[in-house]
Motif scaffolding. Sequence first.
Motif, PDB file in Angstrom:
ATOM      1  N   GLU A  90       0.985  -1.179   0.005  1.00  0.00           N
ATOM      2  CA  GLU A  90       0.053   0.048  -0.119  1.00  0.00           C
ATOM      3  C   GLU A  90       0.804   1.359   0.039  1.00  0.00           C
ATOM      4  OE1 GLU A  90      -2.269  -0.833   3.362  1.00  0.00           O
ATOM      5  OE2 GLU A  90      -3.884  -1.925   2.363  1.00  0.00           O
ATOM      6  N   SER A  91       2.070   1.208   0.355  1.00  0.00           N
ATOM      7  CA  SER A  91       2.617   2.477   0.734  1.00  0.00           C
ATOM      8  C   SER A  91       3.123   2.930  -0.586  1.00  0.00           C
ATOM      9  CB  SER A  91       4.055   2.094   1.508  1.00  0.00           C
ATOM     10  OG  SER A  91       4.854   3.432   1.674  1.00  0.00           O
ATOM     11  N   SER A  92       3.584   4.459  -0.473  1.00  0.00           N
ATOM     12  CA  SER A  92       4.082   5.009  -1.807  1.00  0.00           C
ATOM     13  C   SER A  92       5.321   5.016  -1.793  1.00  0.00           C
ATOM     14  CB  SER A  92       3.642   6.389  -1.896  1.00  0.00           C
ATOM     15  OG  SER A  92       4.124   7.359  -0.786  1.00  0.00           O
ATOM     16  N   ILE A  93       5.969   4.390  -0.497  1.00  0.00           N
ATOM     17  CA  ILE A  93       7.436   4.432  -0.471  1.00  0.00           C
ATOM     18  C   ILE A  93       7.945   3.020  -0.087  1.00  0.00           C
ATOM     19  CG2 ILE A  93       8.278   6.742  -0.251  1.00  0.00           C
ATOM     20  CD1 ILE A  93       7.927   6.557   2.525  1.00  0.00           C
ATOM     21  N   PRO A  94       7.470   1.975  -0.683  1.00  0.00           N
ATOM     22  CA  PRO A  94       7.689   0.546  -0.470  1.00  0.00           C
ATOM     23  C   PRO A  94       9.107   0.285  -0.017  1.00  0.00           C
ATOM     24  CG  PRO A  94       7.578   0.607  -2.886  1.00  0.00           C
ATOM     25  CD  PRO A  94       7.042   1.957  -2.184  1.00  0.00           C
ATOM     26  N   PHE A  95      10.221   1.044  -0.323  1.00  0.00           N
ATOM     27  CA  PHE A  95      11.572   0.539  -0.073  1.00  0.00           C
ATOM     28  C   PHE A  95      11.631   0.861   1.516  1.00  0.00           C
ATOM     29  CE2 PHE A  95      12.499   0.693  -4.428  1.00  0.00           C
ATOM     30  CZ  PHE A  95      13.728  -0.300  -4.491  1.00  0.00           C
ATOM     31  N   ASP A  96      11.181   2.055   1.949  1.00  0.00           N
ATOM     32  CA  ASP A  96      11.308   2.562   3.373  1.00  0.00           C
ATOM     33  C   ASP A  96      10.545   1.665   4.476  1.00  0.00           C
ATOM     34  OD1 ASP A  96      13.080   4.619   3.011  1.00  0.00           O
ATOM     35  OD2 ASP A  96      11.304   5.837   2.670  1.00  0.00           O
ATOM     36  N   VAL A  97       9.257   0.928   3.740  1.00  0.00           N
ATOM     37  CA  VAL A  97       8.606   0.084   4.623  1.00  0.00           C
ATOM     38  C   VAL A  97       9.704  -1.299   4.860  1.00  0.00           C
ATOM     39  CG1 VAL A  97       6.696  -1.703   4.582  1.00  0.00           C
ATOM     40  CG2 VAL A  97       6.365   0.493   3.667  1.00  0.00           C
ATOM     41  N   PHE A  98      10.303  -1.738   3.790  1.00  0.00           N
ATOM     42  CA  PHE A  98      11.282  -2.798   4.122  1.00  0.00           C
ATOM     43  C   PHE A  98      12.443  -2.372   4.760  1.00  0.00           C
ATOM     44  CE2 PHE A  98      15.240  -5.028   2.510  1.00  0.00           C
ATOM     45  CZ  PHE A  98      14.842  -6.192   2.917  1.00  0.00           C
ATOM     46  N   ARG A  99      12.781  -1.203   4.853  1.00  0.00           N
ATOM     47  CA  ARG A  99      13.882  -0.608   5.834  1.00  0.00           C
ATOM     48  C   ARG A  99      13.391  -0.714   7.232  1.00  0.00           C
ATOM     49  NH1 ARG A  99      14.795   3.539   1.406  1.00  0.00           N
ATOM     50  NH2 ARG A  99      16.670   2.621   0.352  1.00  0.00           N
ATOM     51  N   GLY A 100      11.972  -0.363   7.529  1.00  0.00           N
ATOM     52  CA  GLY A 100      11.291  -0.390   8.695  1.00  0.00           C
ATOM     53  C   GLY A 100      11.096  -1.836   9.203  1.00  0.00           C
ATOM     54  N   PHE A 101      10.715  -2.616   8.311  1.00  0.00           N
ATOM     55  CA  PHE A 101      10.806  -3.907   8.744  1.00  0.00           C
ATOM     56  C   PHE A 101      11.837  -4.507   9.116  1.00  0.00           C
ATOM     57  CE2 PHE A 101      11.594  -8.300   6.905  1.00  0.00           C
ATOM     58  CZ  PHE A 101      10.913  -8.973   7.783  1.00  0.00           C
ATOM     59  N   GLN A 102      13.016  -4.142   8.599  1.00  0.00           N
ATOM     60  CA  GLN A 102      14.403  -4.783   9.118  1.00  0.00           C
ATOM     61  C   GLN A 102      14.713  -4.278  10.689  1.00  0.00           C
ATOM     62  OE1 GLN A 102      17.558  -5.095   5.868  1.00  0.00           O
ATOM     63  NE2 GLN A 102      16.310  -3.882   5.228  1.00  0.00           N
ATOM     64  N   ASP A 135      22.393  -4.167   6.589  1.00  0.00           N
ATOM     65  CA  ASP A 135      22.992  -5.201   5.943  1.00  0.00           C
ATOM     66  C   ASP A 135      23.964  -5.798   6.948  1.00  0.00           C
ATOM     67  OD1 ASP A 135      23.352  -7.108   3.780  1.00  0.00           O
ATOM     68  OD2 ASP A 135      25.090  -6.134   3.460  1.00  0.00           O
ATOM     69  N   VAL A 136      24.951  -4.794   7.354  1.00  0.00           N
ATOM     70  CA  VAL A 136      26.246  -5.102   8.200  1.00  0.00           C
ATOM     71  C   VAL A 136      25.788  -5.927   9.666  1.00  0.00           C
ATOM     72  CG1 VAL A 136      28.235  -4.335   9.427  1.00  0.00           C
ATOM     73  CG2 VAL A 136      27.870  -3.791   7.050  1.00  0.00           C
ATOM     74  N   PHE A 137      24.691  -4.977  10.208  1.00  0.00           N
ATOM     75  CA  PHE A 137      23.939  -5.487  11.522  1.00  0.00           C
ATOM     76  C   PHE A 137      23.361  -6.618  11.523  1.00  0.00           C
ATOM     77  CE2 PHE A 137      21.102  -4.436  15.137  1.00  0.00           C
ATOM     78  CZ  PHE A 137      22.108  -4.094  16.212  1.00  0.00           C
ATOM     79  N   LEU A 138      22.630  -6.865  10.501  1.00  0.00           N
ATOM     80  CA  LEU A 138      21.816  -8.101  10.314  1.00  0.00           C
ATOM     81  C   LEU A 138      22.790  -9.245  10.305  1.00  0.00           C
ATOM     82  CD1 LEU A 138      18.918  -9.269  10.549  1.00  0.00           C
ATOM     83  CD2 LEU A 138      19.098  -9.132   7.919  1.00  0.00           C
ATOM     84  N   GLY A 157      25.624 -16.851   9.278  1.00  0.00           N
ATOM     85  CA  GLY A 157      25.420 -17.628   8.300  1.00  0.00           C
ATOM     86  C   GLY A 157      24.483 -16.957   7.023  1.00  0.00           C
ATOM     87  N   LEU A 158      23.896 -15.673   7.313  1.00  0.00           N
ATOM     88  CA  LEU A 158      22.738 -15.240   6.505  1.00  0.00           C
ATOM     89  C   LEU A 158      23.418 -14.682   5.387  1.00  0.00           C
ATOM     90  CD1 LEU A 158      19.754 -14.350   6.642  1.00  0.00           C
ATOM     91  CD2 LEU A 158      20.678 -12.096   7.163  1.00  0.00           C
ATOM     92  N   ARG A 159      23.046 -15.250   4.193  1.00  0.00           N
ATOM     93  CA  ARG A 159      23.465 -14.832   3.026  1.00  0.00           C
ATOM     94  C   ARG A 159      22.920 -13.537   2.516  1.00  0.00           C
ATOM     95  NH1 ARG A 159      23.029 -20.321   0.033  1.00  0.00           N
ATOM     96  NH2 ARG A 159      21.115 -20.589   1.172  1.00  0.00           N
ATOM     97  N   ASP A 160      23.619 -13.001   1.347  1.00  0.00           N
ATOM     98  CA  ASP A 160      22.817 -11.889   0.656  1.00  0.00           C
ATOM     99  C   ASP A 160      21.622 -12.378   0.099  1.00  0.00           C
ATOM    100  OD1 ASP A 160      24.817 -10.016   1.121  1.00  0.00           O
ATOM    101  OD2 ASP A 160      25.837 -10.551  -0.678  1.00  0.00           O
ATOM    102  N   LEU A 161      20.495 -11.260   0.216  1.00  0.00           N
ATOM    103  CA  LEU A 161      19.370 -11.808  -0.306  1.00  0.00           C
ATOM    104  C   LEU A 161      19.150 -11.743  -1.761  1.00  0.00           C
ATOM    105  CD1 LEU A 161      17.175  -9.714   2.482  1.00  0.00           C
ATOM    106  CD2 LEU A 161      17.661 -12.139   2.313  1.00  0.00           C
ATOM    107  N   LYS A 162      18.549 -12.843  -2.583  1.00  0.00           N
ATOM    108  CA  LYS A 162      18.652 -12.949  -3.848  1.00  0.00           C
ATOM    109  C   LYS A 162      17.849 -11.819  -4.444  1.00  0.00           C
ATOM    110  CE  LYS A 162      19.112 -17.824  -4.145  1.00  0.00           C
ATOM    111  NZ  LYS A 162      18.127 -19.076  -4.250  1.00  0.00           N
ATOM    112  N   SER A 163      16.607 -11.647  -3.751  1.00  0.00           N
ATOM    113  CA  SER A 163      15.557 -10.539  -4.065  1.00  0.00           C
ATOM    114  C   SER A 163      16.111  -9.202  -4.245  1.00  0.00           C
ATOM    115  CB  SER A 163      14.561 -10.622  -3.327  1.00  0.00           C
ATOM    116  OG  SER A 163      14.330 -11.878  -2.737  1.00  0.00           O
ATOM    117  N   LEU A 164      17.101  -9.034  -3.082  1.00  0.00           N
ATOM    118  CA  LEU A 164      17.749  -7.767  -3.387  1.00  0.00           C
ATOM    119  C   LEU A 164      18.774  -7.342  -4.208  1.00  0.00           C
ATOM    120  CD1 LEU A 164      18.238  -6.527   0.386  1.00  0.00           C
ATOM    121  CD2 LEU A 164      16.417  -6.147  -1.037  1.00  0.00           C
ATOM    122  N   LYS A 165      19.436  -8.227  -4.652  1.00  0.00           N
ATOM    123  CA  LYS A 165      20.254  -8.447  -5.815  1.00  0.00           C
ATOM    124  C   LYS A 165      19.498  -8.122  -7.051  1.00  0.00           C
ATOM    125  CE  LYS A 165      23.863 -11.533  -4.342  1.00  0.00           C
ATOM    126  NZ  LYS A 165      24.241 -13.128  -4.601  1.00  0.00           N
TER     127      LYS A 165
END
Length: 253
Positions: free
Chosen positions: A127-139, A227-230, A236-244
């Motif tokens: 729903e958001s007009s800024i979905p990237f920030d929702v993803f940041r807020g989620f993290q 990214d670094v903090f997580l 063992g957390l790998r880079d997210l394929k969806s983000l690449k």
Amino acid sequence: MPLKKTDAIVLRSIKQGETSKILTLYSRSFGKIKVIAKGARGARSRYGGTLETPNCIAIVFYEKETRDLQYLSQADLIEPFHAIKKDLVRTGLALAVCELINGVTPDHEADPLLFKLHFFALKGIEESSIPFDVFRGFQVRLFENLGFRPDFSGCLQCGNQGVVSARFSIEQGGYLCENCYHPSSQGMALSNGAITGLRRLQMTSFQNLDGLRLEDTVQAEIDGFLDVFLKYHVDGLRDLKSLKFLRNINWPQ
Ligand SMILES: [Zn+2]
């Protein structure tokens, strides 16, 4: 075998044999589970599009505790997230949320609060007009749920909030302001904009994030920090394929 019911979000779906699918689900009542959906593929499947990622569905399954793979008996659509599926960027972000949930959760460990966070992050991306920030807020909220909430309320030493620049110590989970850190001290450099942005992401609900206007350079700083903090906290957390994938087509927004 007892029948169990729960709501669940489809994290991943892979083909099995000629007609079946194996689904990884994050469920409200049982945490992460794997189920096999017999006859889920093909035009005449009784499931139709119900089992697609990142749908939220109500399921019934047969549980056998000695088995890793449970048998899906029924699935009904609760939320298909149509707007996510129509948009490439929203799809990438929603898949990144699902990949993260898959990467940080153990099997069979119920966490209704995490389920709720997962659902509302998808709703926000829809729903958001800024979905990237929702993803940041989620993290940022995910850190809290996992028990390593970073502290952006003020400098760890003097409490100063209006910093010019800061050094964030991952070990201590907070930052020192320019008056308190020694030039030679370790830590991740964060600008005032990044500290303020992270503080606001932590305190603002997904529905109210639309007022947040992060500059491009601040977005990049925040993404680097998250990214670094997580990765520091989740072994063992790998880079997210969806983000690449998203970085290749449209990043930063
Ligand atoms: Zn200070």
